[in-house]
Enzyme design. Structure first.
Site, PDB file in Angstrom:
ATOM      1  N   LYS A   1      66.457 -29.165  59.027  1.00  0.00           N
ATOM      2  CA  LYS A   1      67.331 -29.977  59.680  1.00  0.00           C
ATOM      3  C   LYS A   1      67.812 -29.342  60.803  1.00  0.00           C
ATOM      4  CE  LYS A   1      67.017 -33.885  57.392  1.00  0.00           C
ATOM      5  NZ  LYS A   1      68.005 -34.283  56.154  1.00  0.00           N
TER       6      LYS A   1
ATOM      7  N   HIS B   1      73.059 -28.622  64.222  1.00  0.00           N
ATOM      8  CA  HIS B   1      73.730 -29.130  65.504  1.00  0.00           C
ATOM      9  C   HIS B   1      75.185 -28.905  65.666  1.00  0.00           C
ATOM     10  CE1 HIS B   1      75.491 -32.381  62.923  1.00  0.00           C
ATOM     11  NE2 HIS B   1      74.397 -32.329  62.163  1.00  0.00           N
TER      12      HIS B   1
ATOM     13  N   HIS C   1      77.828 -29.025  62.973  1.00  0.00           N
ATOM     14  CA  HIS C   1      77.803 -27.976  61.736  1.00  0.00           C
ATOM     15  C   HIS C   1      78.941 -26.863  62.327  1.00  0.00           C
ATOM     16  CE1 HIS C   1      73.867 -29.430  60.833  1.00  0.00           C
ATOM     17  NE2 HIS C   1      74.592 -29.466  59.640  1.00  0.00           N
TER      18      HIS C   1
HETATM   19  N1  ARG Z   1      74.543 -29.841  52.855  1.00  0.00           N
HETATM   20  C1  ARG Z   1      75.438 -30.798  52.830  1.00  0.00           C
HETATM   21  C2  ARG Z   1      75.323 -31.650  53.984  1.00  0.00           C
HETATM   22  O1  ARG Z   1      74.867 -31.131  55.036  1.00  0.00           O
HETATM   23  C3  ARG Z   1      76.795 -30.101  52.564  1.00  0.00           C
HETATM   24  C4  ARG Z   1      77.053 -29.247  51.428  1.00  0.00           C
HETATM   25  C5  ARG Z   1      78.322 -29.054  51.150  1.00  0.00           C
HETATM   26  N2  ARG Z   1      78.659 -28.485  49.706  1.00  0.00           N
HETATM   27  C6  ARG Z   1      78.676 -28.912  48.727  1.00  0.00           C
HETATM   28  N3  ARG Z   1      78.983 -28.099  47.792  1.00  0.00           N
HETATM   29  N4  ARG Z   1      78.317 -30.127  48.184  1.00  0.00           N
HETATM   30  O2  ARG Z   1      76.183 -32.777  53.798  1.00  0.00           O
END
Ligand code: ARG
Length: 566
Positions: free
Chosen positions: A127, A130, A133
């Site tokens: 993905k 962007h 982030h």
């Molecule tokens: N990859 C997830 C997202 O983009 C965020 C992860 C956050 N960290 C976690 N331990 N849940 O939404």
């Protein structure tokens, strides 16, 4: 360095018997305005017992303490006893302390022997990286640096989104329509195209969804082909992400993402079942959280597959066992507040007292000022494009203002990227904000370039002066209002870094650097540094150097470089 707070505590202790010296010490605050003094002792808690107003109590205390060599003034205002440190002593202590601590000025030892995990960025494989982030990435990077500065053993973890049913979809799409070379040339946009196409096609042909599920199951069962494809997609995505991390000067100690926990899930599920937390619900398994006013948390699906929350539970337990953290910090957007509340509670229900050491550091959203970016690829604004554009525009400004600058490219990068990061960290993290490239790059106003430029200006004065010694400085020459104001702000830096760590709030440091730069520029505007008076010159140079050092340290903590020339 003289501990002014300790000296003031001893003076207060003579007047107050209901508190220990340590309690007094801890109660001290920094006055709102520097004109009020350097240290403020609040008297509100005595009001009830003494049946007097805090104002009167503060006044009485202040009257009974005599000013002395260290405190030139002890006054009261609004329920506080305010201590003003003798100017020459303050100047001497603060400036010599900065000179001796250098890059460590503002650091602390409170974290010694403790481990702090800072999980941040946590982008999703295949993905786009962007503009949104930037928030987790830069707030997290700053907290990582701040916690290290507090001497915690700090572990930066990128909890990559590299697992889940979407990888089944990607594999199916790749096998049907994908081309290796096309993807390797421009991984994320091409993978994104495949993903979008999958959804379009699956709407017409639901068989695809079933196939995707099967491929994901294969992946969970370590099927070689599934694993190889998944790994390739992950590697290609990381190559692109790492380019952005390098540009941002962001580093991680671990890229253990969601997939890392796939084989650690069964043990967690067993623990959950044995602790009686998990209940069956129409073939799935959930945790009932109604007692805690939250909706139930789905832990396993009907087909037995795990979910995002299951992986978070497994990750937290792994981290406790592996790192034995003192603090486990998650820098993740406020949209996921419920998710974190739910699983923190589940950890607690499982009987893990360390649930209290898990912290969700949430933040608001970033949106883009209309028209500020023409570099949209599709509907998405890639962070890398924004950064490159900022660097490009900075390079143009340098070309206009200072074409003979050495290391032009490097400086353009430090200033361009720094400008974007600085704006990102200027507001309280919980606030939503609108990103404006134009505002960001201004050399005036409260921007990164302004603060960096102030630092470069200090460097250039010092360079012009060549050698100067710290011997026999006459600190009485730094007691004028402009100088002492700068020194007072310098003196606050250790409290500022501590507060930023406590509140998980990099913007406290960002705003401090602006404040220091502004005050220094007032001083600089009103005073010549290099004068005919050697003694005065020497004293002022010391002040300039302390400002240079403190701005540099502050910028470092929010993730910015401090070029010596701009
Ligand atoms: N990859 C997830 C997202 O983009 C965020 C992860 C956050 N960290 C976690 N331990 N849940 O939404």
């Amino acid at each position: 360095m003289l501990d002014f707070k300790k000296t003031a505590s001893q003076l207060i202790a003579r007047e107050v018997d209901s508190m220990t010296i340590q309690e007094i010490y801890d109660a001290f605050e920094v006055p709102k305005f520097t004109q009020m003094g350097d240290l403020a002792f609040p008297c509100f808690k005595f009001a009830k017992v003494q049946r007097k107003s805090p104002n009167i109590i503060a006044e009485e205390i202040s009257k009974s303490i005599e000013s002395n060599e260290i405190f030139e003034k002890i006054t009261s205002e609004g329920g506080y006893v305010n201590f003003t440190i003798s100017k020459a002593i303050l100047a001497k202590e603060v400036l010599l302390n900065i000179e001796s601590q250098k890059d460590f000025y503002g650091s602390s030892n409170i974290g010694a022997g403790k481990t702090a995990i800072v999980e941040f960025s946590s982008t999703n494989i295949a993905k786009p990286f962007h503009i949104g982030h930037i928030r987790s990435t830069m707030i997290g990077n700053s907290l990582y640096r701040i916690y290290k500065f507090m001497n915690y053993d700090t572990v930066g973890i990128n909890h990559l989104g590299d697992y889940g049913t979407q990888f089944g979809k990607l594999i199916v799409a790749f096998k049907l329509w994908g081309d290796k070379e096309t993807i390797e040339n421009d991984p994320i946009p091409e993978l994104l195209k495949l993903y979008v196409k999958f959804h379009e096609e699956a709407e017409k042909n639901p068989v695809l969804d079933e196939e995707a599920r099967q491929w994901f199951t294969k992946l969970e069962n370590n099927d070689t082909e599934a694993y190889e494809l998944w790994k390739w997609i992950r590697d290609e995505s990381l190559k692109e992400f790492n380019r952005v991390y390098t540009l941002l000067d962001v580093h991680f100690d671990s890229f253990a993402g969601e997939s890392f926990y796939s084989d650690k899930m069964p043990a967690v599920l067993t623990e959950l079942r044995e602790s009686g937390v998990l209940v069956k619900d129409a073939g799935a398994e959930i945790v009932d959280l109604s007692e805690h006013n939250m909706p139930p948390a789905l832990i396993t699906k009907k087909d037995g597959s795990s979910l995002y929350i299951t992986r978070d539970l497994a990750a937290a337990i792994y981290r406790k066992n592996h790192y034995n953290f003192y603090k486990n910090i998650y820098v993740v957007g406020a949209q996921q507040q419920l998710h974190f509340k739910q699983w923190f509670k589940i950890i607690e229900m499982m009987g893990h007292e360390w649930a209290k050491d898990c912290v969700h550091v949430e933040f608001g959203t970033v949106s883009l000022e209309e028209g500020s970016l023409s570099t949209r690829r599709g509907k998405i604004v890639f962070l890398e494009d924004v950064l490159n554009k900022a660097v490009e525009q900075t390079a143009k400004i340098i070309e206009e203002k200072n074409p003979n600058l050495e290391n032009k490219e490097e400086v353009a990068k430090a200033v361009g990227v720094g400008a974007v990061v600085f704006q990102e960290l200027s507001n309280n993290r919980i606030k939503d904000y609108t990103f404006s490239l134009e505002k960001t790059l201004s050399f005036e106003g409260e921007t990164g370039p302004y603060v960096q430029y102030t630092h470069a200006r200090a460097c250039s004065v010092l360079k012009k002066a060549n050698e100067y010694s710290l011997e026999n400085i006459n600190f009485d020459l730094l007691t004028d209002e402009r100088s002492i104001e700068v020194i007072r702000i310098l003196n606050k830096f250790p409290e500022i870094t501590m507060l930023a760590a406590e509140k998980y709030e990099p913007s406290i440091v960002t705003r401090y650097t602006v404040n220091l730069a502004q005050e220094f520029n007032h001083f600089y505007h009103d005073n010549s540094i290099i004068t005919d008076d050697a003694e005065l010159t020497k004293a002022r140079l010391l002040l300039v150097d302390a400002v240079r050092q403190t701005i540099k340290n502050g910028l470092y903590l929010i993730g910015l470089k401090a070029p010596e020339k701009m």
